[in-house]
Design an enzyme around this catalytic site. Structure first.
Site, PDB file in Angstrom:
ATOM      1  N   LYS A   1       0.829  -1.218   0.000  1.00 35.44           N
ATOM      2  CA  LYS A   1       0.000   0.000   0.000  1.00 35.44           C
ATOM      3  C   LYS A   1       0.855   1.256   0.000  1.00 35.44           C
ATOM      4  O   LYS A   1       0.506   2.250  -0.623  1.00 35.44           O
ATOM      5  CB  LYS A   1      -0.957  -0.003   1.199  1.00 35.44           C
TER       6      LYS A   1
ATOM      7  N   LYS B   1     -11.325  -5.500 -11.561  1.00 35.55           N
ATOM      8  CA  LYS B   1     -11.941  -5.716 -10.256  1.00 35.55           C
ATOM      9  C   LYS B   1     -12.739  -4.465  -9.866  1.00 35.55           C
ATOM     10  O   LYS B   1     -12.263  -3.349 -10.034  1.00 35.55           O
ATOM     11  CB  LYS B   1     -10.820  -5.972  -9.255  1.00 35.55           C
TER      12      LYS B   1
ATOM     13  N   LYS C   1     -13.208   1.300  -5.898  1.00 34.38           N
ATOM     14  CA  LYS C   1     -13.377   2.751  -5.920  1.00 34.38           C
ATOM     15  C   LYS C   1     -12.218   3.446  -6.628  1.00 34.38           C
ATOM     16  O   LYS C   1     -12.405   4.443  -7.320  1.00 34.38           O
ATOM     17  CB  LYS C   1     -13.515   3.285  -4.493  1.00 34.38           C
TER      18      LYS C   1
END
Ligand code: TRP
Length: 327
Positions: free
Chosen positions: A114, A195, A198
């Protein structure tokens, strides 16, 4: 015999989409009678990456709550609560941090991934490193037996088990080691075939209107090689067909697949069937969303009552924890 304890959480990081509904919420609803379920909104977890701008958190928390209720979670059956209303999570997180080797946190895959992926925020923080440990505290404080999560969360569950073991080794058996409750649910692709996420801007949200859902499906890409109506297509290459696999009956799936392969139906006809099915699925959810959104007092009442109930359990565990640690 008392029921086994289930706990799961969801981050309030914006609108929920139909992928969240199919993947997490429907499963939470399905198991709520079988287990003693604790479901919560992880607003502190949202802060680990959204700390610089907290202006929307309240709204997102409300949105997640409304969606959970609209999806069918029953506040009289499940304990639905908000993480930040239970300060004991923070206390347990702190105590666990004393005995957590740094390396355990640094090697959780989501940590480095991340940090590399998210460019617009500085995730080089103490709180972000501690994300999985806060999650461990969430789980252990209710002595959960099962944690229904997607595969992406399994490393967090693994570290939770390691922490529980380490704690129990030092101070005696306090925490059961929780197991993941991996449910097989269909993968929901977004309107562009990737996929549903958002970040990709390819979502159908539970908060969308029927017109928005229709518009989003109508403009979806299909098999890129099927250019003219008379061309035969390959349904497997069409994201529309991928969604049919989730939202349409077997008969309809077979019908549109055949129609596509033989150029018997056009893409618009195929999409119309999908639109009808998604609208049918969402209609009751929208209906309930309207009811809850119109009643902020009811929402506050539900989350307060749930949080009070959760807190009783958390306080009890913390008494054991302090005693075991000799505090
Ligand atoms: N990390 C989870 C997610 O992003 C949310 C979460 C926080 C959670 N605490 C939890 C899930 C405890 C299960 C149990 O989806």
């Amino acid at each position: 015999m008392s029921k086994k304890i289930v706990l799961s959480g969801i981050q309030p990081s914006g609108n929920l989409h139909i992928g969240n509904y199919i993947g997490a919420l429907q499963n939470w609803v399905k198991i709520q009678d079988e287990f003693d379920c604790y479901y919560f909104i992880a607003d502190w977890h949202a802060l680990t990456s959204q700390y610089a701008d907290t202006s929307q958190i309240k709204e997102y928390v409300r949105d997640v709550l409304v969606n959970c209720l609209a999806a069918g979670l029953d506040p009289n059956t499940s304990t639905i609560f908000q993480q930040s209303r239970i300060p004991e999570h923070a206390e347990l997180h702190l105590l666990l941090s004393m005995m957590t080797p740094l390396g355990w946190l640094e090697r959780v895959p989501s940590y480095k991934e991340k940090q590399l992926e998210v460019k617009d925020k500085d995730l080089n923080t103490y709180g972000f490193l501690g994300y999985p440990l806060l999650q461990s505290a969430d789980i252990l404080i209710y002595r959960a037996h099962f944690v229904p999560v997607g595969v992406d969360q399994m490393p967090h569950l693994e570290i939770t088990r390691e922490i529980a073991r380490r704690f129990n080794n030092f101070y005696g058996e306090v925490f059961p080691e929780p197991d993941g409750l991996l449910t097989k649910f269909p993968k929901v692709v977004g309107t562009d075939g990737r996929k549903m996420s958002k970040t990709y801007g390819n979502c159908i949200f539970l908060s969308d209107s029927p017109e928005e859902v229709e518009q989003k499906i109508r403009t979806m890409t299909t098999d890129p090689q099927r250019i003219k109506r008379t061309d035969a297509g390959n349904p497997e290459l069409s994201p529309v067909y991928q969604l049919h696999k989730v939202f349409s009956s077997r008969e309809e799936q077979a019908e549109v697949a055949k129609g596509c392969q033989t150029a018997g139906i056009g893409c618009i006809d195929c999409k119309k069937i999908l639109i009808k099915n998604v609208l049918t699925l969402l209609e009751p959810v929208w209906e309930k969303r309207r009811v809850y959104l119109a009643d902020p007092d009811l929402l506050e009442d539900i989350i307060r009552t749930g949080s009070e109930k959760a807190r009783v359990a958390a306080v009890k565990t913390m008494e054991h924890v302090r005693e075991a640690m000799g505090l």
